[in-house]
Motif scaffolding. Structure first.
Motif, short mmCIF file in Angstrom:
data_model
loop_
_atom_site.label_atom_id
_atom_site.label_comp_id
_atom_site.label_asym_id
_atom_site.label_seq_id
_atom_site.Cartn_x
_atom_site.Cartn_y
_atom_site.Cartn_z
N ASP A 518 4.32 8.84 -5.11
CA ASP A 518 4.07 10.21 -5.56
C ASP A 518 4.94 10.50 -6.77
O ASP A 518 6.11 10.09 -6.83
CB ASP A 518 4.38 11.19 -4.43
CG ASP A 518 3.82 12.57 -4.71
OD1 ASP A 518 4.43 13.28 -5.53
OD2 ASP A 518 2.77 12.92 -4.13
N VAL A 519 4.37 11.23 -7.73
CA VAL A 519 5.10 11.50 -8.97
C VAL A 519 6.32 12.37 -8.70
O VAL A 519 7.41 12.12 -9.20
CB VAL A 519 4.17 12.18 -9.99
CG1 VAL A 519 4.94 12.57 -11.24
CG2 VAL A 519 3.01 11.25 -10.35
N GLY A 520 6.18 13.40 -7.89
CA GLY A 520 7.29 14.31 -7.65
C GLY A 520 8.21 13.90 -6.53
O GLY A 520 9.39 14.22 -6.54
N ARG A 521 7.69 13.17 -5.54
CA ARG A 521 8.47 12.85 -4.34
C ARG A 521 8.92 11.40 -4.26
O ARG A 521 9.70 11.05 -3.40
CB ARG A 521 7.67 13.19 -3.09
CG ARG A 521 7.24 14.65 -3.01
CD ARG A 521 6.55 14.96 -1.69
NE ARG A 521 5.30 14.21 -1.56
CZ ARG A 521 4.57 14.19 -0.44
NH1 ARG A 521 4.98 14.85 0.62
NH2 ARG A 521 3.44 13.52 -0.40
N GLY A 522 8.41 10.54 -5.14
CA GLY A 522 8.78 9.14 -5.09
C GLY A 522 7.95 8.38 -4.08
O GLY A 522 6.86 8.81 -3.69
N PRO A 523 8.44 7.21 -3.62
CA PRO A 523 7.69 6.46 -2.61
C PRO A 523 7.57 7.23 -1.30
O PRO A 523 8.55 7.75 -0.78
CB PRO A 523 8.53 5.18 -2.42
CG PRO A 523 9.40 5.11 -3.63
CD PRO A 523 9.65 6.51 -4.06
N VAL A 524 6.34 7.33 -0.80
CA VAL A 524 6.06 8.06 0.44
C VAL A 524 5.28 7.14 1.37
O VAL A 524 4.31 6.51 0.95
CB VAL A 524 5.26 9.35 0.16
CG1 VAL A 524 4.98 10.09 1.47
CG2 VAL A 524 6.00 10.25 -0.80
N ALA A 525 5.70 7.06 2.61
CA ALA A 525 5.03 6.22 3.61
C ALA A 525 4.58 7.09 4.77
O ALA A 525 5.36 7.91 5.28
CB ALA A 525 5.96 5.11 4.11
N THR A 526 3.32 6.92 5.17
CA THR A 526 2.81 7.59 6.37
C THR A 526 3.08 6.67 7.56
O THR A 526 2.52 5.58 7.65
CB THR A 526 1.31 7.87 6.25
OG1 THR A 526 1.09 8.68 5.09
CG2 THR A 526 0.80 8.61 7.48
N VAL A 527 3.96 7.10 8.45
CA VAL A 527 4.45 6.27 9.55
C VAL A 527 3.98 6.88 10.86
O VAL A 527 4.07 8.10 11.07
CB VAL A 527 5.99 6.17 9.52
CG1 VAL A 527 6.49 5.37 10.71
CG2 VAL A 527 6.45 5.53 8.23
N LEU A 528 3.48 6.02 11.75
CA LEU A 528 3.14 6.42 13.11
C LEU A 528 4.25 5.90 14.03
O LEU A 528 4.40 4.69 14.22
CB LEU A 528 1.78 5.83 13.52
CG LEU A 528 1.31 6.16 14.93
CD1 LEU A 528 1.13 7.66 15.10
CD2 LEU A 528 0.02 5.44 15.25
N VAL A 529 5.05 6.82 14.55
CA VAL A 529 6.17 6.45 15.41
C VAL A 529 5.61 5.95 16.74
O VAL A 529 4.83 6.64 17.40
CB VAL A 529 7.11 7.64 15.63
CG1 VAL A 529 8.29 7.24 16.51
CG2 VAL A 529 7.60 8.18 14.30
N GLN A 530 6.01 4.74 17.14
CA GLN A 530 5.52 4.14 18.38
C GLN A 530 6.52 4.23 19.52
O GLN A 530 6.13 4.32 20.67
CB GLN A 530 5.15 2.67 18.12
CG GLN A 530 3.99 2.49 17.14
CD GLN A 530 3.78 1.04 16.77
OE1 GLN A 530 4.69 0.36 16.32
NE2 GLN A 530 2.57 0.56 16.96
N ASN A 531 7.80 4.20 19.19
CA ASN A 531 8.84 4.26 20.22
C ASN A 531 10.07 4.91 19.62
O ASN A 531 10.33 4.78 18.43
CB ASN A 531 9.17 2.86 20.74
CG ASN A 531 9.67 2.88 22.17
OD1 ASN A 531 9.90 3.95 22.74
ND2 ASN A 531 9.82 1.72 22.78
#
Length: 833
Positions: A518-531
């Motif tokens: 993202d230009v304004g936020r930098g690297p962004v990862a959508t993470v699904l927390v499993q534990n």
């Protein structure tokens, strides 16, 4: 005071600190009662014979003595205001005096506390000193008694009588009287040499005194443990015994290479001693030089420590998961992945459940990203949904969704039955060994045939309950909402059977569903927390990247402090964009995260180098022959998210035959930059932008160097275009010609029209017949047509550069100031390689 000077008397106007409650009169003199916060003031009204004359020299009955132009009512109002101002000043003065008194009392209290603490520490130290001296005196007396007892007493002559004026041998001196224990202690203290430089007692150098606290002096002081060790060494030295430091044997972790300074640090030895030991072994090395593991092992054994050999791969042992205890497990929400063929209504079905309109904002009406959402069911249970694309190119996304899911909802259109991506989704679900629920969609259509869907599924070993099988099937309609409650009930029943549990009280572990730059936020990862539970501030490692959680954003766009099991969140704070499908693990320290990420990056680099290298002569000859016979079409691909870039690269690798093939020079995430243009120019390759745009320097570089940039928002168009170019079947191409850009300066809301953007045409021309795209941070937000193009109040066909206009979009109102409108026209152009 007269009105001619233009000035008003101080305190007669402004705020009113008090309220006038009532007035009463004594004879002819009227008084006014004014209540403030602290006191009740009686203000005399001007008009009495004595008071009025004393205050201003004005007599109520004599208008000639009042200032010119001032009425009696005005004079009374001014006098009341003056009295209120004086009352407020006195009140503020009393308040300031009270606050000063409170501050003085607080200072005195703090000073008394510091003095009491200092006195208490001094008394405690004196008690310890007296106790130590008493113990030392008892030990000396015991030693003296033991020495006298060891001497033979029978041969000892009797003591001679003392001469007059002389003290007996061994007895007290005359005139001294009986000797007390305190006298002996004082004598011993006089004989004892005081510790510290110059013979002074410096044991109080580490204490905080009142003067130091008030003056702010005093730097780093000795700790209590250090003072105790020093006293113990002094006691041993006074007793005549040898002073020896206790040797601590440590387990030293030894990698393949280590610097001398780091080796000394791990052994807790001085660097000079380690360098001296190396010199004794014939090795000349400084503290910054590296030595091998065998040499370091010899040095460690010389110092008496134990060696623990470790390899580079051992850095990942810090993230090895410990098996959770059954009593620590708690119920968690099920993770449901919606899969199926393209255009079978997966996103529409999920929109109907969530009561949103995600599908309306997707280019071409198809899903091209993987999305994660949370839904609260009617019975109060929370469900986590993953929406996967149905296009053939997004195989890896579907596989990734099936890998992290608990339940798969297979959406099949009742009017289309089983299709190729439906079969692929079935295979992914079977490979992941997860239960499946078949949702037969579009049953409200006239040509719908749910029985045909059930029959076709029999060919792929899927037997639904209506066919006497064990797979649940539900007939639903995303348009009318029919069957949605039955689908949620089936999901809830399946999740109860699975008994899904996780331990939230542990470091988090999750899977990366999608990643973008993202230009304004930098690297962004959508993470699904499993534990576990992911919290803001946690340090984590994900694939070849690491970071610290700067912010967590849920599926509704709101910031949260933590995310438990089965919760999808966007994670900000990475140092780079991870690969989709990487596993996120929380570690304790930043050094561990950086070390693990560096090891993974180096291992991946070596693996790629080994895979691309030809190792045998036959492989070299075959590769050279292939390079001569095969024509390559080099391309550079930039996408908005990591999953789309991965899908496009996989499709490109499949395009081609023995004569032509497509070679992806570079693929990445984010806007097209000058470096991408430079790479494309050196290789003679076009640049493909999928839902991204080139920034201004990249556009100028492309125009100067003649590099072609092609923009796509639907993966169908990109794949078909590359296939046609690679195979040579080049028909007339519908090419887009950019005719102008406009910046949105302000957004207005107009009744019966909706939101209208006030724009300034910055480049080219804006035409109402042309197509438009809405760009936000060089990423395509919307593509469509204009609903209106106005200049002032008139509807116009075009607006030239430098002029202002109003624009409104068809079926889209998410416009903000600062967005860029891209205006283009489509034209038919003959293509050639």
């Amino acid at each position: 005071m007269s009105d001619t000077d233009g000035k008003k008397p101080l305190g007669l106007h402004g705020s009113r600190p008090g309220n006038v409650k009532q007035s009463f009169s004594h004879g002819r003199t009227k008084n006014v009662v004014v209540e403030t916060k602290r006191k009740r003031v009686v203000v005399p009204k001007p008009g009495g014979a004595a008071q009025g004359s004393a205050a201003t020299g004005v007599v109520r009955g004599d208008p000639s003595k009042r200032p010119a132009g001032i009425s009696e009512a005005e004079l009374e109002r001014r006098m009341r205001a003056l009295a209120l101002a004086r009352a407020r000043e006195s009140e503020e003065a009393e308040k300031r005096a009270a606050e000063e008194a409170e501050r003085a009392a607080e200072r005195e209290r703090r000073r008394a506390e510091i003095e009491a603490k200092e006195r208490e520490d001094r008394e405690r130290e004196e008690a310890l000193k007296a106790k130590a001296e008493e113990e030392e005196r008892k030990k000396r007396e015991a030693a003296e008694a033991a020495r006298k007892a060891s001497q033979p007493s029978p041969q000892q002559p009797a003591a001679a009588p003392a001469a007059p004026g002389e003290a007996p041998v061994g007895g007290p001196r005359p005139g001294s009287g009986p000797r007390k224990a305190g006298d002996r202690d004082r004598a011993d203290n006089k004989k004892a040499k005081p510790a510290g430089k110059g013979g002074g007692d410096n044991r109080r150098s580490g204490k905080l005194t009142l003067n130091q606290a008030l003056s702010g002096e005093g730097g780093r002081q000795r700790s209590m443990a250090q003072m105790k060790r020093k006293q113990e060494r002094a006691r041993q030295k006074a007793m005549g015994g040898p002073v020896q430091r206790e040797k601590v044997t440590r387990d030293v972790q030894l990698p393949e290479m280590i610097t001398v300074g780091e080796l000394a640090n791990r052994m807790a030895e001085r660097v000079a001693d380690v360098v001296k030991s190396l010199m004794n072994n014939g090795i000349m090395a400084t503290q910054n030089q590296s030595i091998d593991a065998d040499t370091a092992e010899l040095i460690i054994e010389d110092f008496g420590h134990r060696v623990v050999r470790v390899s580079d791969a051992d850095v990942e042992q810090v993230i090895e998961q410990v098996k959770d205890k059954p009593e620590d497990l708690q119920d968690r929400a099920p993770i449901i992945t919606v899969m199926g063929h393209v255009d079978h209504g997966k996103t529409s079905l999920l929109d109907a459940i969530r009561k949103t309109k995600v599908v309306s904002g997707e280019a071409g009406g198809i899903t091209q990203h993987i999305g994660a959402y949370q839904v609260d069911a009617a019975n109060g249970t929370r469900l986590t949904f993953l929406d996967t694309p149905g296009h053939a190119a997004f195989t890896s996304m579907r596989a990734r969704g099936a890998h992290v899911t608990d339940i798969v909802v297979l959406v099949v259109a009742a009017d289309d039955a089983v299709m190729p991506q439906t079969i692929e989704a079935l295979n992914h679900a079977k490979a992941a060994k997860v239960p499946m629920i078949v949702a037969i969609n579009k049953i409200d259509k006239h040509e719908a045939n749910p029985d045909k869907v059930r029959t076709d599924l029999l060919q792929h070993e899927v037997i639904v309950e209506k066919m006497s099988g064990d797979v649940q099937d539900v007939e639903v309609s995303a348009i009318s909402g029919k069957g949605l409650d039955q689908l949620l009930e089936a999901i809830a029943l399946q999740s109860e059977i699975l008994e899904l549990k996780a331990n939230p009280n542990r470091p988090a572990q999750g899977a990366v569903i999608e990643a973008q730059l993202d230009v304004g936020r930098g690297p962004v990862a959508t993470v699904l927390v499993q534990n576990g539970t992911l919290r803001r501030g946690d340090i984590f490692v994900v694939g070849e990247q690491w970071g610290k959680v700067r912010a967590l954003v849920d599926d509704k766009g709101e910031r949260v402090e933590e995310a438990g099991p089965s919760v999808p969140v966007e994670v900000l704070g990475l140092n780079g964009t991870p690969e989709a499908g990487d596993v996120l693990n929380v570690v304790e320290t930043e050094a561990q995260a950086r070390e693990i990420a560096e090891y993974r990056a180096s291992a991946a680099k070596e693996k790629r180098a080994a895979a691309g290298a030809a190792t045998t002569l036959e492989q070299l000859m075959a590769k050279a022959k292939d390079d001569q016979n095969v024509s390559e079409l080099p391309v550079v691909v930039k996408s908005d998210v990591q999953g789309s870039a991965e899908a496009i690269v996989q499709v490109m690798e499949k395009i081609g035959n023995d004569e032509v093939r497509v070679r992806v020079l570079h693929s990445g995430v984010g806007a097209i930059t000058e470096s991408d243009i430079g790479l494309a120019e050196a290789s003679g390759a076009p640049v493909f932008g999928f839902n991204v745009r080139a920034n201004a320097p990249a556009r100028q570089a492309a125009n100067q160097k003649g590099v072609e940039i092609r923009y796509y928002s639907v993966i169908y168009d990109l794949v078909d275009d590359v296939k046609a170019a690679a195979s040579g079947l080049l028909s007339n191409e519908i090419r887009e010609k950019f005719i102008g850009y406009a910046n949105i300066k302000e957004v207005f809301k107009v009744s019966n029209v909706g939101k209208v953007a006030g724009c300034l045409v910055t480049e080219g021309v804006a035409r109402r017949s042309a197509g438009v795209r809405l760009l936000r941070d060089n990423v395509v937000i919307h593509e469509g047509t204009l609903k209106t193009l106005k200049r002032f109040k008139d509807e116009v066909s075009e607006v030239q550069s430098g002029q202002e206009c109003g624009m409104a979009f068809e079926n889209h109102e998410d416009i903000r100031p600062g967005d860029v409108i891209e205006i283009f026209e489509r034209e038919s152009v003959e293509r050639s390689l």
